[in-house]
Design an enzyme around this catalytic site. Structure first.
Site, mmCIF file in Angstrom:
data_model
loop_
_atom_site.group_PDB
_atom_site.id
_atom_site.type_symbol
_atom_site.label_atom_id
_atom_site.label_comp_id
_atom_site.label_asym_id
_atom_site.label_seq_id
_atom_site.Cartn_x
_atom_site.Cartn_y
_atom_site.Cartn_z
ATOM 1 N N THR A 95 -8.102 6.851 1.619
ATOM 2 C CA THR A 95 -6.755 6.182 2.393
ATOM 3 C C THR A 95 -5.723 6.429 1.257
ATOM 4 O O THR A 95 -5.712 6.855 0.666
ATOM 5 C CB THR A 95 -7.318 4.137 2.313
ATOM 6 O OG1 THR A 95 -7.009 3.976 0.363
ATOM 7 C CG2 THR A 95 -8.567 4.090 3.120
ATOM 8 N N ASP A 155 -9.455 -2.431 -3.834
ATOM 9 C CA ASP A 155 -9.343 -2.724 -5.015
ATOM 10 C C ASP A 155 -9.604 -3.994 -5.840
ATOM 11 O O ASP A 155 -9.331 -4.304 -6.648
ATOM 12 C CB ASP A 155 -8.110 -1.859 -5.372
ATOM 13 C CG ASP A 155 -7.393 -2.554 -5.264
ATOM 14 O OD1 ASP A 155 -6.397 -3.033 -3.936
ATOM 15 O OD2 ASP A 155 -6.437 -3.534 -5.813
ATOM 16 N N ASP A 205 -5.905 -7.576 2.920
ATOM 17 C CA ASP A 205 -5.249 -8.044 2.009
ATOM 18 C C ASP A 205 -5.871 -9.096 1.316
ATOM 19 O O ASP A 205 -6.981 -9.934 1.683
ATOM 20 C CB ASP A 205 -4.406 -8.978 2.950
ATOM 21 C CG ASP A 205 -3.307 -9.209 2.259
ATOM 22 O OD1 ASP A 205 -3.340 -10.458 1.172
ATOM 23 O OD2 ASP A 205 -2.020 -9.946 2.814
ATOM 24 N N TYR A 255 -4.039 4.246 -0.097
ATOM 25 C CA TYR A 255 -4.150 3.026 -1.267
ATOM 26 C C TYR A 255 -5.238 3.505 -1.815
ATOM 27 O O TYR A 255 -4.722 4.032 -3.061
ATOM 28 C CB TYR A 255 -4.876 1.744 -0.910
ATOM 29 C CG TYR A 255 -3.675 0.760 -0.191
ATOM 30 C CD1 TYR A 255 -2.261 0.751 -1.375
ATOM 31 C CD2 TYR A 255 -3.160 0.398 0.762
ATOM 32 C CE1 TYR A 255 -0.905 0.057 -0.654
ATOM 33 C CE2 TYR A 255 -1.694 0.124 0.940
ATOM 34 C CZ TYR A 255 -0.823 -0.733 0.417
ATOM 35 O OH TYR A 255 -0.222 -1.193 0.708
ATOM 36 N N GLU A 256 -6.380 4.345 -1.513
ATOM 37 C CA GLU A 256 -6.955 4.574 -2.324
ATOM 38 C C GLU A 256 -6.840 5.541 -2.880
ATOM 39 O O GLU A 256 -7.540 5.987 -3.994
ATOM 40 C CB GLU A 256 -8.714 4.505 -1.051
ATOM 41 C CG GLU A 256 -9.979 4.907 -2.433
ATOM 42 C CD GLU A 256 -11.086 5.103 -0.874
ATOM 43 O OE1 GLU A 256 -12.034 5.955 -1.399
ATOM 44 O OE2 GLU A 256 -10.226 5.224 -0.142
ATOM 45 N N GLU A 291 -11.962 0.731 12.584
ATOM 46 C CA GLU A 291 -11.507 0.429 11.467
ATOM 47 C C GLU A 291 -10.030 -0.597 11.606
ATOM 48 O O GLU A 291 -9.526 -0.124 12.087
ATOM 49 C CB GLU A 291 -10.840 1.632 10.482
ATOM 50 C CG GLU A 291 -10.183 0.973 8.867
ATOM 51 C CD GLU A 291 -9.436 1.989 8.375
ATOM 52 O OE1 GLU A 291 -8.752 1.777 7.768
ATOM 53 O OE2 GLU A 291 -8.924 2.963 9.494
ATOM 54 N N LYS A 327 -4.530 -17.234 -2.397
ATOM 55 C CA LYS A 327 -4.071 -18.260 -2.592
ATOM 56 C C LYS A 327 -5.815 -19.116 -1.794
ATOM 57 O O LYS A 327 -6.190 -18.357 -0.784
ATOM 58 C CB LYS A 327 -2.541 -18.750 -2.799
ATOM 59 C CG LYS A 327 -2.002 -18.034 -2.729
ATOM 60 C CD LYS A 327 -0.246 -18.742 -2.549
ATOM 61 C CE LYS A 327 0.483 -17.941 -3.169
ATOM 62 N NZ LYS A 327 2.108 -18.586 -2.846
ATOM 63 N N ASP A 332 -4.017 -8.379 16.067
ATOM 64 C CA ASP A 332 -4.754 -9.249 14.608
ATOM 65 C C ASP A 332 -5.520 -9.575 14.846
ATOM 66 O O ASP A 332 -6.626 -9.404 15.969
ATOM 67 C CB ASP A 332 -4.036 -10.820 14.708
ATOM 68 C CG ASP A 332 -4.341 -11.167 13.275
ATOM 69 O OD1 ASP A 332 -5.226 -11.182 12.721
ATOM 70 O OD2 ASP A 332 -3.350 -11.991 12.845
ATOM 71 N N GLU A 376 -4.855 -2.540 13.778
ATOM 72 C CA GLU A 376 -3.650 -2.185 12.809
ATOM 73 C C GLU A 376 -2.605 -4.021 13.051
ATOM 74 O O GLU A 376 -2.151 -3.264 14.224
ATOM 75 C CB GLU A 376 -2.508 -1.068 12.201
ATOM 76 C CG GLU A 376 -1.663 -1.667 11.438
ATOM 77 C CD GLU A 376 -1.936 -1.979 9.943
ATOM 78 O OE1 GLU A 376 -1.128 -3.176 9.516
ATOM 79 O OE2 GLU A 376 -2.748 -1.584 9.496
#
Length: 201
Positions: free
Chosen positions: A181, A143, A107, A183-184, A34, A111, A86, A59
């Site tokens: 997750t 999302d 993320d 957020y999910e 992941e 922009k 990263d 992560e």
């Protein structure tokens, strides 16, 4: 959802048997990676449910990764490891092949000038392709509609094979073992749609 920065997080992680700090790390057979693991809710739940599968959470930030480590320790998950790194240097950290890659709530870098930083940009796709085994698959969850549309555009240009896509993942008919997750879970509680793509190379 944000955690207060823990300046000792990386030191605590590096002392753990569950942390990868020797590179390049060779993938074990039957590995799931992941990218953008966050606090590790999804991956630790999958690891608990499938103890015959090896899981690695990547992560960028040490503080959420430390939260993931606490979940591993609490549940004694011998089949899960972590790395703070990263994804732009994915090939530097790993060698071998994986069976599955998850891209979870990355993320969106909204922009226009930042489009090359999006984890579905072609330079990232090239790296995923290099570590994914012949029958391997990538799962994308987000999302963000803009990131979803950008992902489809990049995949088509890259000539990847889109197996399935939907703008309403939690109400679709795609068969997959899915754990939420953080957020999910939040977005689901709010009734917000989750965008999903499954693809191969």
């Amino acid at each position: 959802m944000r955690l207060r920065h823990n300046k000792n997080a990386i030191n605590l992680l590096e002392k753990s048997e569950f942390y990868i700090n020797s590179f390049p790390y060779k993938f074990l057979p039957n590995t799931v990676l992941e990218i953008g693991m966050g606090k590790g809710k999804m991956l630790s739940e999958l690891a608990s449910l499938n103890q015959n599968i090896n899981y690695i959470g990547m992560e960028k930030y040490s503080t959420p990764a430390l939260s993931a480590l606490r979940k591993i320790e609490k549940n004694n998950l011998k089949n899960m490891k972590l790395v703070v790194a990263d994804a732009i240097e994915l090939n530097k950290f790993f060698e071998g092949k994986v069976k599955t890659i998850w891209l979870t709530f990355s993320d969106p870098w909204p922009k226009k000038r930042h489009f090359k930083r999006r984890l579905v940009y072609k330079t990232f796709l090239e790296q995923y392709k290099s570590i994914l085994d012949e029958e391997g698959i990538v799962y994308f969850k987000s999302d963000n509609l803009g990131l979803y549309e950008f992902a489809i555009e990049q995949l088509e240009e890259f000539k990847a094979k889109i197996i399935y896509k939907t703008t309403d993942f939690h109400n679709c008919d795609f068969e997959i073992q899915n754990c939420l997750t953080d957020y999910e879970q939040k977005f689901k509680n709010e009734g917000k749609n989750i965008y999903f793509i499954a693809f191969k190379f």
